[in-house]
Design a protein around this motif. Structure first.
Motif, PDB file in Angstrom:
ATOM      1  N   PRO A  17      52.620  37.000  34.299  1.00  0.00           N
ATOM      2  CA  PRO A  17      51.713  37.490  35.333  1.00  0.00           C
ATOM      3  C   PRO A  17      50.858  36.398  35.980  1.00  0.00           C
ATOM      4  N   ALA A  18      50.714  35.263  35.320  1.00  0.00           N
ATOM      5  CA  ALA A  18      49.869  34.196  35.865  1.00  0.00           C
ATOM      6  C   ALA A  18      50.644  33.248  36.777  1.00  0.00           C
ATOM      7  N   CYS A  19      51.773  32.732  36.285  1.00  0.00           N
ATOM      8  CA  CYS A  19      52.489  31.707  37.057  1.00  0.00           C
ATOM      9  C   CYS A  19      53.802  32.204  37.658  1.00  0.00           C
ATOM     10  N   GLY A  20      54.283  33.357  37.216  1.00  0.00           N
ATOM     11  CA  GLY A  20      55.519  33.903  37.749  1.00  0.00           C
ATOM     12  C   GLY A  20      56.771  33.357  37.091  1.00  0.00           C
ATOM     13  N   GLY A  21      56.612  32.477  36.114  1.00  0.00           N
ATOM     14  CA  GLY A  21      57.770  31.919  35.412  1.00  0.00           C
ATOM     15  C   GLY A  21      58.309  32.882  34.362  1.00  0.00           C
ATOM     16  N   LYS A  40      47.601  32.418  29.660  1.00  0.00           N
ATOM     17  CA  LYS A  40      46.780  33.470  29.071  1.00  0.00           C
ATOM     18  C   LYS A  40      45.300  33.152  29.251  1.00  0.00           C
ATOM     19  N   SER A  41      44.919  31.896  29.029  1.00  0.00           N
ATOM     20  CA  SER A  41      43.526  31.480  29.176  1.00  0.00           C
ATOM     21  C   SER A  41      43.067  31.556  30.624  1.00  0.00           C
ATOM     22  N   MET A  42      43.940  31.190  31.560  1.00  0.00           N
ATOM     23  CA  MET A  42      43.583  31.270  32.981  1.00  0.00           C
ATOM     24  C   MET A  42      43.306  32.713  33.381  1.00  0.00           C
ATOM     25  N   ASP A  43      44.132  33.638  32.910  1.00  0.00           N
ATOM     26  CA  ASP A  43      43.948  35.048  33.221  1.00  0.00           C
ATOM     27  C   ASP A  43      42.642  35.570  32.605  1.00  0.00           C
ATOM     28  N   PHE A  44      42.399  35.220  31.350  1.00  0.00           N
ATOM     29  CA  PHE A  44      41.161  35.638  30.693  1.00  0.00           C
ATOM     30  C   PHE A  44      39.946  35.082  31.438  1.00  0.00           C
ATOM     31  N   GLY A  45      40.022  33.825  31.844  1.00  0.00           N
ATOM     32  CA  GLY A  45      38.923  33.207  32.582  1.00  0.00           C
ATOM     33  C   GLY A  45      38.657  33.893  33.912  1.00  0.00           C
ATOM     34  N   ALA A  46      39.713  34.338  34.582  1.00  0.00           N
ATOM     35  CA  ALA A  46      39.542  35.037  35.856  1.00  0.00           C
ATOM     36  C   ALA A  46      38.822  36.365  35.655  1.00  0.00           C
ATOM     37  N   TRP A  47      39.161  37.088  34.585  1.00  0.00           N
ATOM     38  CA  TRP A  47      38.447  38.334  34.286  1.00  0.00           C
ATOM     39  C   TRP A  47      36.995  38.043  33.897  1.00  0.00           C
ATOM     40  N   ALA A  48      36.787  37.019  33.070  1.00  0.00           N
ATOM     41  CA  ALA A  48      35.441  36.690  32.599  1.00  0.00           C
ATOM     42  C   ALA A  48      34.524  36.260  33.749  1.00  0.00           C
TER      43      ALA A  48
END
Length: 71
Positions: A17-21, A40-48
């Motif tokens: 879901p983050a990079c499409g790979g 996973k961390s990038m997605d969590f950071g975007a929600w946070a």
């Protein structure tokens, strides 16, 4: 789009879901559905940081519910 058939020993591959790979969706991938810890961390950071938001249909306190003509 239909998911490819999987069999014993054949991992299910999904889109990260983050990079499409490609990402392995199974017990061998602790970051599933993401492809890596970074995604996973990038997605969590975007929600946070509230970059992702769920819309709230509740009107502000100063606006009535429903059709204003009915009041």
């Amino acid at each position: 789009m239909q998911a490819p058939a999987t069999g014993p020993g054949k991992p299910r591959i999904v889109r990260c879901p983050a990079c499409g790979g490609d990402s392995v969706y199974g017990e061998t991938n602790p970051f599933r559905p993401f492809c890596s810890e970074r995604c996973k961390s990038m997605d969590f950071g975007a929600w946070a940081s509230e970059s992702f938001r769920v819309p709230d249909p509740t009107p502000p306190d100063d606006q009535p519910f429903g059709d204003p003509k009915e009041q």
